[in-house]
Design an enzyme around this catalytic site. Structure first.
Site, PDB file in Angstrom:
ATOM      1  CB  CYS A 116      -0.954   0.008   1.187  1.00 40.43           C
ATOM      2  SG  CYS A 116      -2.288  -1.185   1.004  1.00 40.43           S
ATOM      3  CG  HIS A 256      -3.085   3.842   2.243  1.00 36.33           C
ATOM      4  ND1 HIS A 256      -3.514   3.533   0.971  1.00 36.33           N
ATOM      5  CD2 HIS A 256      -3.134   2.680   2.957  1.00 36.33           C
ATOM      6  CE1 HIS A 256      -3.800   2.240   0.923  1.00 36.33           C
ATOM      7  NE2 HIS A 256      -3.580   1.700   2.108  1.00 36.33           N
ATOM      8  CG  ASN A 286      -6.678  -0.309   1.075  1.00 34.63           C
ATOM      9  OD1 ASN A 286      -6.048   0.225   0.159  1.00 34.63           O
ATOM     10  ND2 ASN A 286      -6.089  -0.863   2.115  1.00 34.63           N
TER      11      ASN A 286
HETATM   12  O1  UT7 Z   1      -3.739  -0.836   3.569  1.00 36.21           O
HETATM   13  C1  UT7 Z   1      -2.849  -1.768   4.089  1.00 36.21           C
HETATM   14  C2  UT7 Z   1      -2.828  -1.743   5.554  1.00 36.21           C
HETATM   15  N1  UT7 Z   1      -4.075  -2.289   6.089  1.00 36.21           N
HETATM   16  C3  UT7 Z   1      -4.684  -1.657   7.070  1.00 36.21           C
HETATM   17  O2  UT7 Z   1      -4.287  -0.601   7.471  1.00 36.21           O
HETATM   18  C4  UT7 Z   1      -5.867  -2.352   7.703  1.00 36.21           C
HETATM   19  C5  UT7 Z   1      -5.760  -2.288   9.205  1.00 36.21           C
HETATM   20  N2  UT7 Z   1      -6.828  -3.019   9.922  1.00 36.21           N
HETATM   21  C6  UT7 Z   1      -8.107  -2.647   9.904  1.00 36.21           C
HETATM   22  O3  UT7 Z   1      -8.497  -1.728   9.214  1.00 36.21           O
HETATM   23  C7  UT7 Z   1      -9.052  -3.336  10.854  1.00 36.21           C
HETATM   24  O4  UT7 Z   1      -8.320  -4.162  11.718  1.00 36.21           O
HETATM   25  C8  UT7 Z   1     -10.143  -4.180  10.144  1.00 36.21           C
HETATM   26  C9  UT7 Z   1     -11.142  -3.276   9.471  1.00 36.21           C
HETATM   27  C10 UT7 Z   1      -9.510  -5.109   9.130  1.00 36.21           C
HETATM   28  C11 UT7 Z   1     -10.900  -5.010  11.190  1.00 36.21           C
HETATM   29  O5  UT7 Z   1     -11.414  -4.180  12.192  1.00 36.21           O
HETATM   30  P1  UT7 Z   1     -11.172  -4.483  13.733  1.00 36.21           P
HETATM   31  O6  UT7 Z   1     -11.890  -3.479  14.497  1.00 36.21           O
HETATM   32  O7  UT7 Z   1      -9.695  -4.593  13.966  1.00 36.21           O
HETATM   33  O8  UT7 Z   1     -11.881  -5.882  13.905  1.00 36.21           O
HETATM   34  P2  UT7 Z   1     -11.270  -7.282  14.385  1.00 36.21           P
HETATM   35  O9  UT7 Z   1     -10.461  -7.893  13.306  1.00 36.21           O
HETATM   36  O10 UT7 Z   1     -10.642  -7.102  15.726  1.00 36.21           O
HETATM   37  O11 UT7 Z   1     -12.583  -8.104  14.568  1.00 36.21           O
HETATM   38  C12 UT7 Z   1     -13.541  -7.768  15.596  1.00 36.21           C
HETATM   39  C13 UT7 Z   1     -14.707  -8.737  15.481  1.00 36.21           C
HETATM   40  C14 UT7 Z   1     -14.282 -10.202  15.425  1.00 36.21           C
HETATM   41  O12 UT7 Z   1     -15.271 -10.949  16.089  1.00 36.21           O
HETATM   42  P3  UT7 Z   1     -15.010 -11.477  17.601  1.00 36.21           P
HETATM   43  O13 UT7 Z   1     -13.796 -12.347  17.524  1.00 36.21           O
HETATM   44  O14 UT7 Z   1     -14.791 -10.224  18.417  1.00 36.21           O
HETATM   45  O15 UT7 Z   1     -16.268 -12.202  17.919  1.00 36.21           O
HETATM   46  C15 UT7 Z   1     -14.315 -10.536  13.968  1.00 36.21           C
HETATM   47  O16 UT7 Z   1     -14.543 -11.898  13.719  1.00 36.21           O
HETATM   48  O17 UT7 Z   1     -15.421  -8.484  14.259  1.00 36.21           O
HETATM   49  C16 UT7 Z   1     -15.502  -9.702  13.489  1.00 36.21           C
HETATM   50  N3  UT7 Z   1     -15.453  -9.379  12.078  1.00 36.21           N
HETATM   51  C17 UT7 Z   1     -16.522  -9.009  11.378  1.00 36.21           C
HETATM   52  N4  UT7 Z   1     -17.808  -8.872  11.726  1.00 36.21           N
HETATM   53  C18 UT7 Z   1     -18.673  -8.467  10.754  1.00 36.21           C
HETATM   54  C19 UT7 Z   1     -14.355  -9.343  11.271  1.00 36.21           C
HETATM   55  N5  UT7 Z   1     -14.718  -8.966  10.044  1.00 36.21           N
HETATM   56  C20 UT7 Z   1     -16.057  -8.760  10.083  1.00 36.21           C
HETATM   57  C21 UT7 Z   1     -17.002  -8.352   9.113  1.00 36.21           C
HETATM   58  N6  UT7 Z   1     -18.285  -8.218   9.500  1.00 36.21           N
HETATM   59  N7  UT7 Z   1     -16.665  -8.078   7.837  1.00 36.21           N
END
Ligand code: UT7
Length: 331
Positions: A116, A256, A286
């Protein structure tokens, strides 16, 4: 520092027609609009649906938009750099094909890969050629067909990425506008958290890797988020402070577009209000190498000669950095 400044003198962009909305994603994986919007800020992304078209298609369209706007003779371009994480093919240079297709017959060309951060690093590369006096017109394109490497059964990644292309032209500037300063970093620890396991030299593609879906993007979102927030904000603050600037002397943050919460954290760190932050993640998600030029294209009409822009990006590897640049023209 060289006396010749490298300025952006034109911008172009392209997004495919098809809109993959949160409502459509709700029918594909276990997710919902409220979760996606609050966690990422994304409402829809564009997807290149036509078979047989790769990132070069997005790159060519973006370059042609720039060429038309600028009324540029492509034969005068010295170098074409295609920043991408999704080249058309693993070996054949995507940039070589793009340069030929746009009529840049006197240019040499190559791809630049830094996930990215590809476009941001490309800005550094393109500027250096101009500042050294070696070349006069460098076309930097960021293009990614992210849909080609995303598993649309994986809710952790498929809600995030979209396809797009964007382009800028770098030229020497006699009035002192252009790239002022930059800080770039990388840390190999990141490859555990954001990667495609198979298809490279460590694990070549096989029936087994396909069965295990190892040719798709894997992301440990939580960890990437943590590194992205602190690192992107830190370099942005450093580049502003070491140039003796206060927040009211910065006109725009060009971040970004990976996550609205990461964008907000970076803006907070350099104390910039919302109206000075370029944001279009809600429309495109993204788009990896295309996010920065896509922002420039969208906000171009509001940019004024002399405006100070702070660019910032963070991506796989890890790779990250920030650039301070003064804008060279009124739209
Ligand atoms: O561009 C390159 C660099 N990339 C980035 O900068 C991305 C950085 N990361 C992020 O933007 C975020 O971490 C995400 C958007 C990918 C995820 O958000 P988060 O707040 O970190 O969520 P998480 O991965 O901690 O997941 C929280 C919960 C989990 O459930 P439990 O374990 O708490 O029950 C996931 O399974 O949300 C769940 N989850 C979803 N729920 C509904 C994960 N994806 C989804 C989804 N819809 N699409």
């Amino acid at each position: 520092m060289s006396q010749i400044k490298a300025a952006i003198t034109a911008v172009g962009a392209y997004v495919p027609e098809y809109r993959l909305t949160n409502a459509i994603l709700e029918t594909m994986v276990d997710t919902n609009d409220e979760w996606i919007v609050t966690r990422t800020g994304i409402k829809e992304r564009r997807i290149l649906k036509e078979k047989g078209k790769g990132s070069s298609f997005l790159a060519i369209k973006a370059a042609q938009d720039l060429i038309d706007q600028k009324q540029l003779d492509p034969k005068t371009i010295d170098l074409v750099i295609v920043a991408t994480a999704t080249p058309d093919m693993p070996v054949a240079s995507t940039a070589a094909y793009v340069a030929t297709e746009i009529g840049a017959t006197n240019a040499f060309s190559y791809d630049l890969m830094a996930a990215c951060s590809s476009f941001l690093y490309g800005m550094s590369t393109a500027s250096s050629y101009i500042e050294s006096g070696r070349y006069k017109k460098v076309l930097l394109i960021g293009a990614d067909k992210m849909s080609s490497i995303i598993d649309y059964e994986d809710r952790a990644t498929c809600i995030i990425f979209g396809d797009a292309g964007g382009a800028v032209l770098f030229e020497p500037n006699q009035e002192g506008y252009g790239l002022v300063d930059e800080i770039h970093r990388s840390d190999g620890i990141g490859r555990n958290f954001l990667k495609i396991d198979a298809g490279g030299s460590i694990l070549p593609a096989s029936h087994e890797t396909i069965d295990l879906k190892q040719h798709y993007v894997f992301q440990d979102g939580k960890n990437v988020f943590k590194y992205a927030v602190s690192n992107m904000a830190e370099v942005s603050e450093q580049v502003v402070r070491r140039n003796g600037l206060d927040n009211d002397q910065i006109d725009w943050l060009v971040p970004h577009q990976a996550n609205k919460r990461i964008i907000d954290a970076t803006a907070r760190r350099i104390e910039l209000p919302e109206e000075k932050v370029m944001v279009n993640i809600h429309k495109y998600g993204n788009t990896t190498s295309a996010t920065l030029p896509l922002c420039l294209k969208e906000y171009e009409s509001q940019l004024k000669k002399g405006d100070r822009l702070v660019f910032a990006a963070f991506g796989g590897g890890f790779t990250w950095g920030s650039i301070l640049l003064t804008w060279a023209y009124d739209s």
